[in-house]
Every structure is written in C-alpha cells, then in structure tokens.
Scaffold this motif. Structure first.
Motif, PDB file in Angstrom:
ATOM      1  N   LYS A 138      71.512  80.567  29.832  1.00  0.00           N
ATOM      2  CA  LYS A 138      71.280  80.809  28.777  1.00  0.00           C
ATOM      3  C   LYS A 138      69.496  81.710  28.777  1.00  0.00           C
ATOM      4  CE  LYS A 138      68.823  79.074  24.278  1.00  0.00           C
ATOM      5  NZ  LYS A 138      67.795  77.525  24.158  1.00  0.00           N
ATOM      6  N   ARG A 192      71.980  85.056  29.600  1.00  0.00           N
ATOM      7  CA  ARG A 192      73.125  85.503  28.416  1.00  0.00           C
ATOM      8  C   ARG A 192      72.390  85.723  27.565  1.00  0.00           C
ATOM      9  NH1 ARG A 192      78.446  86.549  27.037  1.00  0.00           N
ATOM     10  NH2 ARG A 192      78.517  85.961  24.716  1.00  0.00           N
ATOM     11  N   SER A 206      79.228  89.709  21.316  1.00  0.00           N
ATOM     12  CA  SER A 206      79.163  88.804  20.928  1.00  0.00           C
ATOM     13  C   SER A 206      76.966  89.810  20.540  1.00  0.00           C
ATOM     14  CB  SER A 206      78.843  87.614  21.200  1.00  0.00           C
ATOM     15  OG  SER A 206      77.555  86.321  20.673  1.00  0.00           O
ATOM     16  N   ARG A 236      72.829  86.244  17.144  1.00  0.00           N
ATOM     17  CA  ARG A 236      73.676  85.502  16.506  1.00  0.00           C
ATOM     18  C   ARG A 236      73.280  84.508  17.799  1.00  0.00           C
ATOM     19  NH1 ARG A 236      79.419  84.490  18.663  1.00  0.00           N
ATOM     20  NH2 ARG A 236      79.962  82.614  17.738  1.00  0.00           N
ATOM     21  N   GLU A 237      73.366  84.552  18.559  1.00  0.00           N
ATOM     22  CA  GLU A 237      73.151  83.165  20.145  1.00  0.00           C
ATOM     23  C   GLU A 237      71.957  83.134  20.130  1.00  0.00           C
ATOM     24  OE1 GLU A 237      75.376  83.891  23.596  1.00  0.00           O
ATOM     25  OE2 GLU A 237      77.517  84.654  22.670  1.00  0.00           O
ATOM     26  N   PHE A 293      71.430  79.322  18.155  1.00  0.00           N
ATOM     27  CA  PHE A 293      72.019  78.768  19.208  1.00  0.00           C
ATOM     28  C   PHE A 293      71.373  77.835  18.770  1.00  0.00           C
ATOM     29  CE2 PHE A 293      76.116  81.176  20.374  1.00  0.00           C
ATOM     30  CZ  PHE A 293      76.796  81.346  19.731  1.00  0.00           C
ATOM     31  N   ASP A 342      75.800  73.786  21.056  1.00  0.00           N
ATOM     32  CA  ASP A 342      76.155  75.268  20.709  1.00  0.00           C
ATOM     33  C   ASP A 342      76.465  76.130  22.166  1.00  0.00           C
ATOM     34  OD1 ASP A 342      76.246  75.041  17.958  1.00  0.00           O
ATOM     35  OD2 ASP A 342      74.784  76.161  17.277  1.00  0.00           O
ATOM     36  N   TRP A 343      75.092  75.657  22.511  1.00  0.00           N
ATOM     37  CA  TRP A 343      75.640  76.474  23.876  1.00  0.00           C
ATOM     38  C   TRP A 343      76.380  75.613  24.916  1.00  0.00           C
ATOM     39  CZ3 TRP A 343      74.382  80.918  25.053  1.00  0.00           C
ATOM     40  CH2 TRP A 343      73.378  81.443  24.794  1.00  0.00           C
ATOM     41  N   ARG A 354      80.142  75.316  25.031  1.00  0.00           N
ATOM     42  CA  ARG A 354      81.093  76.031  26.001  1.00  0.00           C
ATOM     43  C   ARG A 354      81.164  75.222  27.147  1.00  0.00           C
ATOM     44  NH1 ARG A 354      78.338  82.363  24.956  1.00  0.00           N
ATOM     45  NH2 ARG A 354      78.835  82.271  22.657  1.00  0.00           N
ATOM     46  N   HIS A 412      81.704  90.047  14.037  1.00  0.00           N
ATOM     47  CA  HIS A 412      79.904  89.744  15.197  1.00  0.00           C
ATOM     48  C   HIS A 412      79.156  91.032  14.893  1.00  0.00           C
ATOM     49  CE1 HIS A 412      80.691  85.995  15.525  1.00  0.00           C
ATOM     50  NE2 HIS A 412      81.920  85.993  16.804  1.00  0.00           N
TER      51      HIS A 412
END
Length: 218
Positions: free
Chosen positions: A27, A30, A43, A47-48, A51, A55-56, A59, A199
């Motif tokens: 995480k 990323r 993305s 946005r992330e 999360f 949410d993570w 994936r 996005h």
C-alpha cells in the motif's frame, strides 16, 4: 554490491501474512508511486488515498488478480510490482484491468462456458509494472513481467488451451513500450486507440501489446 542487488520475486498471498504485507508494504509503495509518477497510472493518488483497508484488501483477495513484487528480504520493502489479471471472459484488453476484474468478481460480467468456449484462448492481462526510481536499471521490471507471463503460460498449458496475454500501455510511454517488446510483446494490429479515463476525466492514446511466445527449438 548494493543492497538493491539483494532481492527476490514474490507472489503476494491472500492469507493473513500476505494481507498484512499488502497493507504495510505494498500500500505505501503504491501510494508513493501514484503521487510521484501520476502519468504512469490509470488511477490517481487522490482516489486511492481515500481507500479503506477493506478496499485495499478487496484487490488482493480478488481471485482474478495475482500481484507480484520484487522485495528486499531484510526489510520487506517493495522495489517493483505488477499484477496479472485473469483468466478474463472478454479477450479485449481493458484500460483499467483491476476495475474490470472487480466488476467481474461482483457479477458484472460472468463467464459462461458453452459451445466452443472451452477451446477459446485463455485470456490474461498484465497491469503495468512500476519500479521505484532508486531501484531502476536493476532488471526488476523485466523479471516481474517474465514471472507474470510464465504464470499465464503455465495456466494455459494446464488447461490445454492457447494463451492470449496482453498489456495496455500509454502511447507516450516509449520506455514501457521498449520494455514490453524486450519481453516478447508486440504492438497489436489496431495501433493507437483513444480511451477515456473517468478517474482523470481525460482521454489518452493507448497501445495494446500482445505476448508472442518464441517458437520452440526442436
């Protein structure tokens, strides 16, 4: 020999240890990548960063997604990563394969095998590889692409089916195009295509590249 030379390729597992690694190591990797090189991703950081952990984890727990990382064994730091998405019911490569796989998992696109579907190619897509700036030039990206490709190849062979393996690359990313070509991918016959990214609220020119397994030497 630098510390960067001491690394290994791993598939992030979906067990408790793998999930903890995903949250504690992948995480941050990323998010840092999204903030540092926003043009390399479909993305966005904004946005992330919002999360939740669920949410993570959705994936990594998605059965259609396998995430491979190059890590330093002594501290678990992620140096490079990519994901293999599939098998996919739709052979047409997606601009956002992670999103497409999530929709499929949630029932948005079911794969029903009937007729000649059993002998159709087994379709996979690689989601763009990324390497941290300080670790570039070490061969991580190439090894990750090779590992993900071998996973797809072995899956197709195990089912006695042909393989369809693709990747979607921004047309402006000449370095990525060269990298994939060096790993056995060729530009599709359709050439450039324009794709709208919700996005980023923008359209981008893309290239679809397909893996061509080298002929066997008898």
């Amino acid at each position: 020999m630098s510390n960067l030379a001491r690394w290994r390729i791993e598939l992030i597992s979906t067990d408790e240890e793998g999930c903890n690694f995903y949250l504690n190591q992948y995480k941050p990797f990323r998010l840092a990548a999204l903030r540092r090189d926003p043009d390399a991703f479909g993305s966005t950081y904004d946005r992330e960063i919002n999360f939740t952990n669920d949410d993570w984890l959705s994936r990594i727990k998605n059965p259609l997604v396998k995430t491979f990382v190059a890590v330093r064994p002594h501290d678990g730091r992620v140096l490079s990563a990519t994901s293999l998405i599939g098998p996919l019911p739709n052979p047409d490569p997606s601009s956002n394969p992670l999103q497409a796989s999530a929709e499929m998992r949630n029932g948005g696109d079911q794969h029903h095998k009937h007729g000649n579907a059993q002998v159709s190619p087994l379709s996979f897509q690689i989601s763009g590889v990324y390497t941290t700036p300080e670790a570039r030039g070490q061969g991580f990206a190439k090894e990750l692409i090779k590992t993900a490709s071998e996973q797809a190849i072995n899956s197709a062979k195990g089912q006695d089916r042909q393989l369809s393996l693709s990747v979607v690359v921004y047309a402006s990313n000449s370095a990525a195009i060269r990298l994939y070509k060096s790993c056995g991918f060729v530009v599709g016959e359709g050439g450039f295509r324009s794709s709208f990214n919700p996005h980023k609220n923008s359209s981008f020119e893309e290239l679809v590249m397909h893996y061509r397994e080298p002929p066997s030497i008898s």
